[in-house]
Design an enzyme around this catalytic site. Sequence first.
Site, PDB file in Angstrom:
ATOM      1  N   ARG A 119       0.922  -1.217   0.130  1.00  0.00           N
ATOM      2  CA  ARG A 119       0.008   0.051   0.063  1.00  0.00           C
ATOM      3  C   ARG A 119       0.897   1.201   0.059  1.00  0.00           C
ATOM      4  NH1 ARG A 119      -2.602  -3.807   3.122  1.00  0.00           N
ATOM      5  NH2 ARG A 119      -4.759  -4.180   2.416  1.00  0.00           N
ATOM      6  N   LYS A 123      -3.095  -1.652   7.373  1.00  0.00           N
ATOM      7  CA  LYS A 123      -4.452  -1.144   7.278  1.00  0.00           C
ATOM      8  C   LYS A 123      -5.335  -2.157   7.915  1.00  0.00           C
ATOM      9  CE  LYS A 123      -8.206  -0.428   3.775  1.00  0.00           C
ATOM     10  NZ  LYS A 123      -8.504  -0.341   2.297  1.00  0.00           N
ATOM     11  N   ARG A 130      -0.646  -2.470  -6.993  1.00  0.00           N
ATOM     12  CA  ARG A 130      -1.194  -3.672  -6.319  1.00  0.00           C
ATOM     13  C   ARG A 130      -1.972  -4.501  -7.340  1.00  0.00           C
ATOM     14  NH1 ARG A 130      -1.080  -4.092  -1.138  1.00  0.00           N
ATOM     15  NH2 ARG A 130      -3.219  -4.588  -0.749  1.00  0.00           N
ATOM     16  N   HIS A 181      -1.654   3.293  -5.845  1.00  0.00           N
ATOM     17  CA  HIS A 181      -2.254   2.178  -5.418  1.00  0.00           C
ATOM     18  C   HIS A 181      -2.512   1.128  -6.577  1.00  0.00           C
ATOM     19  CE1 HIS A 181      -5.023  -0.197  -2.961  1.00  0.00           C
ATOM     20  NE2 HIS A 181      -4.721   0.435  -2.032  1.00  0.00           N
ATOM     21  N   HIS A 216      -4.077  -9.170   2.020  1.00  0.00           N
ATOM     22  CA  HIS A 216      -5.489  -9.347   2.002  1.00  0.00           C
ATOM     23  C   HIS A 216      -5.846 -10.168   3.217  1.00  0.00           C
ATOM     24  CE1 HIS A 216      -6.241  -7.617  -2.152  1.00  0.00           C
ATOM     25  NE2 HIS A 216      -5.929  -6.364  -1.416  1.00  0.00           N
ATOM     26  N   TYR A 222      -3.936 -12.847  12.068  1.00  0.00           N
ATOM     27  CA  TYR A 222      -3.225 -13.515  13.096  1.00  0.00           C
ATOM     28  C   TYR A 222      -2.103 -14.498  12.604  1.00  0.00           C
ATOM     29  CZ  TYR A 222      -6.219 -11.247  16.075  1.00  0.00           C
ATOM     30  OH  TYR A 222      -7.151 -10.194  16.841  1.00  0.00           O
TER      31      TYR A 222
END
Length: 416
Positions: free
Chosen positions: A243, A270, A345, A342, A369, A379
């Site tokens: 990003r 993000k 990406r 951006h 993502h 996690y």
Amino acid sequence: MPLIDTQCRTHKHSTRTSNRLFDGGGLFLEARESGSRLWRLKFRLHGKERILALGKYPEVPLSEARKARDKAKRLISQGIDPVAQQRAAKDARTVAAQNTFELTSQRWMTKKAPSWTEKHADKVRIRLRKHVYPYVGHRPIEDITTPELLSVLTRMEDRGIIDTAHRVRSYCEQIYAYAISTGIASRNVASDLRGALPERTTSNYATLKDPADLRRLLKACDTDTGELRTIIALRLSIMLFQRPGEIRAMEWEEVDLDKALWTIPPAHMKLRKKQKESNKTEPHTVPLPRQAVELLMELVPHTHGGRYVFGGTRKSKAPLSDGTINKAMRRMGFGRDMITAHGFRHLASTELNETLQWHGDVIESQLSHQGTDKIRGIYNKAKYLKQRVKMMQVWADYLDDLKASTGEAKPISAQF
């Protein structure tokens, strides 16, 4: 005897005579030592004597004072205490002054701030200050009508900022919900405006679609005479496809040149504020291909003594400013309808999927993502790291081949 205006004009405070001039029906003009002359109404209600203030002379002339007296006496005849009513009206005005839309929205933002990121809080604050406060910010929130709020949104619609108008309406709806819950508003007029705005037009970030344009951009990076840190930031944006905010704010302590890894901490990712602050949220690990390490090594003599990789100087306390990379591309002849920072990406995702045939899960992991299983995505530390190390080198080599070729770069098969 009823008063005449001459008596009122000449009435002054005296230590020897009465300072009250009576007009009849309990109305009198009282002269104070300070020089002020005040209209008062003396009456009895429920067996108690009361005094009602009716204003200051000459701001309130004799004729108006009599009208006020007659209005108060009608209330008294109905058993209503005009003093209590006057006090309640004053309290209501005080409450209204303390509960304007602007002040209420500020209390709402204070309540929500702990769950917001600083960037989101700034956006909400700026949008309200720019688009709402100038028109209804000073108004008591309970008094604002649906048409009034609609006119605020219509101004944004007329300017073509439909998405912003939708966001502002949503903010207002939440502000009114807060106001209702705290007892200072009875109706959510912003809810009434659902569907009042045109539908949002969704569009993806502009990205290059022709390999020839990508080749031209890569070559332009080699010949551009712009600032070194900006050009390297642009090249790494293409190569690492993270990003734009993460690229701009890259810190030296996040980069391990020996291991060829860039570890982005949750605070810079993000995520929702709660996720950023959770000790369970793992950082995002970005493998650095050989070419990326070489580019970063070029910056070591210039910025390594400071915090940010793309800081202005060794002692710079601020990262590369927002929009710098896009401005560099505009200077190279690539308009905003062709490519944005951006957009790299999407470009990398498409090429890696369709041309280089890499597995979608590996690409999504590199893009950071979360996928459908958001909790697992947040996690899961270093997901597909071995595959991504290989993929990132393949991607960097592909870019080099494309830049050096006169035709399309030869597709490279990838094994998952």
